[in-house]
Scaffold this motif. Structure first.
Motif, PDB file in Angstrom:
ATOM      1  N   UNK A 210       0.689  -1.348  -0.080  1.00 54.05           N
ATOM      2  CA  UNK A 210      -0.039  -0.064   0.320  1.00 54.05           C
ATOM      3  C   UNK A 210       0.973   1.138  -0.078  1.00 54.05           C
ATOM      4  N   UNK A 211       0.178   2.548   0.001  1.00 51.54           N
ATOM      5  CA  UNK A 211       0.816   3.586  -0.142  1.00 51.54           C
ATOM      6  C   UNK A 211       1.146   4.190   1.367  1.00 51.54           C
ATOM      7  N   UNK A 212       2.143   3.587   1.945  1.00 52.13           N
ATOM      8  CA  UNK A 212       2.347   3.949   3.211  1.00 52.13           C
ATOM      9  C   UNK A 212       3.453   4.532   3.473  1.00 52.13           C
ATOM     10  N   UNK A 213       4.448   4.717   2.724  1.00 54.24           N
ATOM     11  CA  UNK A 213       5.872   5.677   2.954  1.00 54.24           C
ATOM     12  C   UNK A 213       5.464   7.046   2.851  1.00 54.24           C
ATOM     13  N   UNK A 214       5.919   7.761   3.791  1.00 52.21           N
ATOM     14  CA  UNK A 214       5.759   9.189   4.010  1.00 52.21           C
ATOM     15  C   UNK A 214       4.258   9.491   4.400  1.00 52.21           C
ATOM     16  N   UNK A 215       3.972   8.736   5.214  1.00 50.69           N
ATOM     17  CA  UNK A 215       2.492   8.838   5.448  1.00 50.69           C
ATOM     18  C   UNK A 215       2.004  10.236   6.160  1.00 50.69           C
ATOM     19  N   UNK A 216       0.824  10.707   5.804  1.00 53.19           N
ATOM     20  CA  UNK A 216       0.137  12.144   6.159  1.00 53.19           C
ATOM     21  C   UNK A 216      -0.903  11.731   7.211  1.00 53.19           C
ATOM     22  N   UNK A 217      -0.326  10.979   8.233  1.00 54.23           N
ATOM     23  CA  UNK A 217      -1.221  10.585   9.541  1.00 54.23           C
ATOM     24  C   UNK A 217      -1.189  11.922  10.446  1.00 54.23           C
ATOM     25  N   UNK A 218      -0.060  12.543  10.309  1.00 49.67           N
ATOM     26  CA  UNK A 218      -0.383  14.039  11.122  1.00 49.67           C
ATOM     27  C   UNK A 218      -1.071  14.799  10.706  1.00 49.67           C
ATOM     28  N   UNK A 219      -1.292  15.032   9.166  1.00 50.91           N
ATOM     29  CA  UNK A 219      -2.277  15.913   8.719  1.00 50.91           C
ATOM     30  C   UNK A 219      -3.593  15.441   9.188  1.00 50.91           C
ATOM     31  N   UNK A 220      -3.852  14.235   9.049  1.00 50.26           N
ATOM     32  CA  UNK A 220      -5.262  13.747   9.309  1.00 50.26           C
ATOM     33  C   UNK A 220      -5.550  14.015  10.806  1.00 50.26           C
ATOM     34  N   UNK A 221      -4.311  13.871  11.457  1.00 47.49           N
ATOM     35  CA  UNK A 221      -4.538  13.993  13.050  1.00 47.49           C
ATOM     36  C   UNK A 221      -5.010  15.652  13.340  1.00 47.49           C
ATOM     37  N   UNK A 222      -4.305  16.158  12.719  1.00 47.08           N
ATOM     38  CA  UNK A 222      -4.629  17.565  12.958  1.00 47.08           C
ATOM     39  C   UNK A 222      -5.930  18.148  12.651  1.00 47.08           C
ATOM     40  N   UNK A 223      -6.191  17.526  11.220  1.00 45.04           N
ATOM     41  CA  UNK A 223      -7.724  17.877  10.783  1.00 45.04           C
ATOM     42  C   UNK A 223      -8.714  17.400  11.841  1.00 45.04           C
ATOM     43  N   UNK A 224      -8.422  16.054  12.266  1.00 45.32           N
ATOM     44  CA  UNK A 224      -9.550  15.635  13.313  1.00 45.32           C
ATOM     45  C   UNK A 224      -9.645  16.637  14.599  1.00 45.32           C
TER      46      UNK A 224
END
Length: 366
Positions: A210-224
């Protein structure tokens, strides 16, 4: 026989004249077989009921005529009943329902919020039918959930639906807990990347999946935290404190829910990580990440669940058990860690739906 902690559970089923329940304890391994009593019949289905001890048992399976059986389902005092339907090789699926109440489609509001400079993201807000926006004196708890596109019946994809609204209604029927659910859409093709925090190198054996490298989970967390929660706090009759706020997700969504809860322990009472994708990172990455966290005394209740019914789920199970060790290494309070293993459970929405009421139980059973 007198049941010390009785709770009645109702079953709807359309293809058996007789049905029995097998209650079991996931920890104690005790079992008990009970015949259900038919209490109502219609052209569409029969309704049965029986009573179990909700402190002794936390699982139940139903067996009808010709050995037709259900999946193993959660049993607790928040469960009103299950409507059994064929549709799973692991057994007839159970859809939560509230006995003696008219069933209606889940009503939710769709709101589009600015996600980043390039796009917006939909959120889906479910409010129970009792919710009155003009009644400012009655407040509700909130569960924020990844994969909002799979939570409610009309939104469900071909992968299935969690039927979250039905589980929440059942909890509200059987307790004093009031709750709304806020689902965040992850169905636009960027799910893997959005729900993967960039905390270190992805394991080599996972990079091609999957497209896991350099994930943007922090951006998603900030959005939430900075956009979605602020919007909900402003526009809905909810408690805005930590004790009435939870976050939950499955697979990559379980990984991201864990990340958000760990990063913002002051905002969430509990974290639900169902079949979480902890295997994306190795032991060194996890230990380093966790040791650098400063909880400041804010330790969310952490509920984890896994099965071993297919290859992917078995792989995830191994790394979820490792996560328990990682948390112990940083002295995370043991009474804040709950792990439930569900034998033969597979990596799909049918099983996440069946286990979700247990997350509700641990989150709201103070």
């Amino acid at each position: 026989m007198t049941i010390k902690n009785p709770h009645i559970i109702y079953i709807r089923e359309s293809y058996s004249d007789k049905i029995k329940a097998i209650f079991s304890g996931s920890t104690s391994k005790e079992t008990e077989e009970v015949n259900l009593k038919r209490i109502k019949s219609s052209d569409d289905y029969n309704t049965y009921s029986c009573t179990g001890d909700y402190k002794k048992y936390d699982r139940v399976m139903f067996i009808g005529d010709d050995t037709d059986k259900s999946m193993v389902l959660v049993f607790n005092k928040y469960i009103s009943g299950y409507h059994l339907e064929a549709g799973s090789s692991e057994g007839n699926i159970g859809i939560p329902f509230v006995y003696d109440e008219k069933e209606e489609d889940a009503k939710y509001e769709t709101v589009s919020l600015k996600y980043n400079k390039d796009k917006e993201k939909n959120i889906f807000i479910y409010t129970p039918k009792e919710y009155d926006k003009n009644d400012k004196n009655k407040k509700y708890s909130v569960i924020y959930m990844c994969d909002g596109q799979n939570l409610f019946d009309k939104l469900s994809t071909d992968k299935g639906c969690w039927n979250v609204a039905e589980s929440v209604n059942s909890m509200m029927k059987n307790s004093d807990n009031n709750c709304i659910v806020v689902g965040i859409d992850n169905g636009d093709g960027n799910r893997d990347n959005e729900l993967t925090p960039n905390i270190g190198e992805i394991r080599e054996d996972q990079k091609s999946l999957g497209d896991f490298e350099n994930g943007t989970g922090k951006e998603f967390s900030d959005f939430v935290v900075n956009t979605v929660m602020k919007y909900i706090n402003k526009n809905y009759n909810i408690y805005t404190d930590k004790e009435h706020t939870a976050i939950c997700g499955s697979s990559s969504g379980g990984l991201e829910a864990f990340y958000i809860g760990m990063e913002h322990g002051d905002k969430f009472r509990s974290i639900g990580a169902l079949s979480p994708a902890f295997l994306l990172f190795n032991e060194n990455t996890w230990n380093k990440y966790l040791k650098n966290l400063d909880f400041k005394g804010n330790y969310p209740l952490f509920y984890m669940y896994n099965g071993d019914g297919d290859e992917l789920e078995s792989m995830l199970l191994t790394d979820t058990k490792k996560m328990i060790k990682y948390l112990e290494n940083i002295n995370y309070p043991k009474d804040k860690i709950i792990f439930k293993e569900y034998k033969k459970a597979c990596h799909n929405e049918h099983f996440w739906r069946s286990i979700f009421p247990e997350f509700l139980y641990y989150t709201f059973n103070k």
